[in-house]
Design a protein around this motif. Sequence first.
Motif, PDB file in Angstrom:
ATOM      1  N   HIS A  68      -0.801   4.354   4.657  1.00 39.35           N
ATOM      2  CA  HIS A  68      -2.171   4.128   4.702  1.00 39.35           C
ATOM      3  C   HIS A  68      -2.521   2.986   5.371  1.00 39.35           C
ATOM      4  O   HIS A  68      -1.796   2.277   5.949  1.00 39.35           O
ATOM      5  CB  HIS A  68      -2.382   3.650   3.261  1.00 39.35           C
ATOM      6  CG  HIS A  68      -2.740   4.895   2.485  1.00 39.35           C
ATOM      7  ND1 HIS A  68      -3.553   4.676   1.202  1.00 39.35           N
ATOM      8  CD2 HIS A  68      -2.111   5.959   2.833  1.00 39.35           C
ATOM      9  CE1 HIS A  68      -3.267   5.951   0.909  1.00 39.35           C
ATOM     10  NE2 HIS A  68      -2.327   7.224   1.962  1.00 39.35           N
ATOM     11  N   THR A  69      -3.295   3.730   6.605  1.00 34.92           N
ATOM     12  CA  THR A  69      -4.031   2.368   7.756  1.00 34.92           C
ATOM     13  C   THR A  69      -5.210   1.820   7.320  1.00 34.92           C
ATOM     14  O   THR A  69      -4.968   0.321   7.556  1.00 34.92           O
ATOM     15  CB  THR A  69      -3.954   3.421   8.470  1.00 34.92           C
ATOM     16  OG1 THR A  69      -5.553   3.825   8.201  1.00 34.92           O
ATOM     17  CG2 THR A  69      -3.423   4.064   9.472  1.00 34.92           C
ATOM     18  N   GLN A  95      -9.827   5.907  -1.785  1.00 35.33           N
ATOM     19  CA  GLN A  95      -9.802   4.834  -1.750  1.00 35.33           C
ATOM     20  C   GLN A  95      -8.452   4.937  -3.217  1.00 35.33           C
ATOM     21  O   GLN A  95      -8.818   4.364  -3.629  1.00 35.33           O
ATOM     22  CB  GLN A  95     -10.136   3.540  -1.762  1.00 35.33           C
ATOM     23  CG  GLN A  95     -11.370   2.429  -0.204  1.00 35.33           C
ATOM     24  CD  GLN A  95     -11.774   2.201  -0.710  1.00 35.33           C
ATOM     25  OE1 GLN A  95     -11.136   1.193  -1.249  1.00 35.33           O
ATOM     26  NE2 GLN A  95     -12.812   1.579   0.712  1.00 35.33           N
ATOM     27  N   SER A 118      -5.784   1.006  -1.231  1.00 40.08           N
ATOM     28  CA  SER A 118      -4.956   1.398   0.732  1.00 40.08           C
ATOM     29  C   SER A 118      -5.964   2.923   0.923  1.00 40.08           C
ATOM     30  O   SER A 118      -6.211   3.968  -0.276  1.00 40.08           O
ATOM     31  CB  SER A 118      -3.731   1.907   0.393  1.00 40.08           C
ATOM     32  OG  SER A 118      -2.788   2.512   0.056  1.00 40.08           O
ATOM     33  N   SER A 119      -5.976   3.422   2.333  1.00 36.89           N
ATOM     34  CA  SER A 119      -6.875   4.616   2.495  1.00 36.89           C
ATOM     35  C   SER A 119      -6.310   5.247   3.524  1.00 36.89           C
ATOM     36  O   SER A 119      -5.357   4.034   4.510  1.00 36.89           O
ATOM     37  CB  SER A 119      -8.101   4.347   2.433  1.00 36.89           C
ATOM     38  OG  SER A 119      -8.939   5.096   3.203  1.00 36.89           O
ATOM     39  N   PRO A 120      -6.460   5.995   3.423  1.00 34.87           N
ATOM     40  CA  PRO A 120      -5.206   6.970   5.119  1.00 34.87           C
ATOM     41  C   PRO A 120      -6.291   6.954   6.157  1.00 34.87           C
ATOM     42  O   PRO A 120      -5.897   7.545   7.173  1.00 34.87           O
ATOM     43  CB  PRO A 120      -4.625   8.973   4.713  1.00 34.87           C
ATOM     44  CG  PRO A 120      -5.655   8.579   2.910  1.00 34.87           C
ATOM     45  CD  PRO A 120      -6.171   7.548   2.786  1.00 34.87           C
ATOM     46  N   PRO A 173       0.935  -1.286  -0.236  1.00 31.10           N
ATOM     47  CA  PRO A 173       0.408  -0.176  -0.026  1.00 31.10           C
ATOM     48  C   PRO A 173       0.297   1.221   0.212  1.00 31.10           C
ATOM     49  O   PRO A 173       2.402   0.968   0.257  1.00 31.10           O
ATOM     50  CB  PRO A 173      -0.812   0.054   1.371  1.00 31.10           C
ATOM     51  CG  PRO A 173       0.284  -0.731   1.848  1.00 31.10           C
ATOM     52  CD  PRO A 173       0.783  -1.732   1.652  1.00 31.10           C
TER      53      PRO A 173
END
Lengths: 113, 112
Positions: free
Chosen positions: B29-30, B101, B94-96, B25
Amino acid sequence: AQTVTQSQPEMSVQEAETVTLSCTYDTSESDYYLFWYKQPPSRQMILVIRQEAYKQQNATENRFSVNFQKAAKSFSLKISDSQLGDAAMYFCAYRSRAQKLVFGQGTRLTINP
Amino acid sequence: GAGVSQTPSNKVTEKGKYVELRCDPISGHTALYWYRQSLGQGPEFLIYFQGTGAADDSGLPNDRFFAVRPEGSVSTLKIQRTERGDSAVYLCASSPGIVEQFFGPGTRLTVL
């Protein structure tokens, strides 16, 4: 469960003209997000535009704008001044508090020179 | 900056074999998502990670599919005893932790 429907499998438009892609969705939620993604042959999904359901104003990004009708559960994408590089698959997507995206079946957009 | 990367780009395997698909990712990004896109269809959700844990695995079709994210960064999607119906493009995003996304280029899996 939420569903997203794109009723136009294929659309075509002349270069420099305007085209509108349709999307409807079904949900019982009041707070959600809607997106349009573009997928060229390279497979990478590219975000085109997003709309927050709580916002009444339609989102606009340069040549791309949406017509968001919350009561009708409709979310169409308008592409103005179509360019050859706009040719791709376009997917409408819904995101709720559940985080995951729910996609429609896609619309293949062809730009005629 | 570096985007989401996925390896391999293409994978051809035989029915019954085991495969692993990797997703790197965007740094920091969590949240990480896996989707499966069959030919001519939109992507379908498989699993979502928040950090190291699977927050939602409701999209995994059966127990042949498993995914891990042991250190909260790289994720691996594992498919056991592959079947021809598993052939598809597997997309990672992935996304912060906010709204968007960001997707990788996908892995095209072909099961012969």
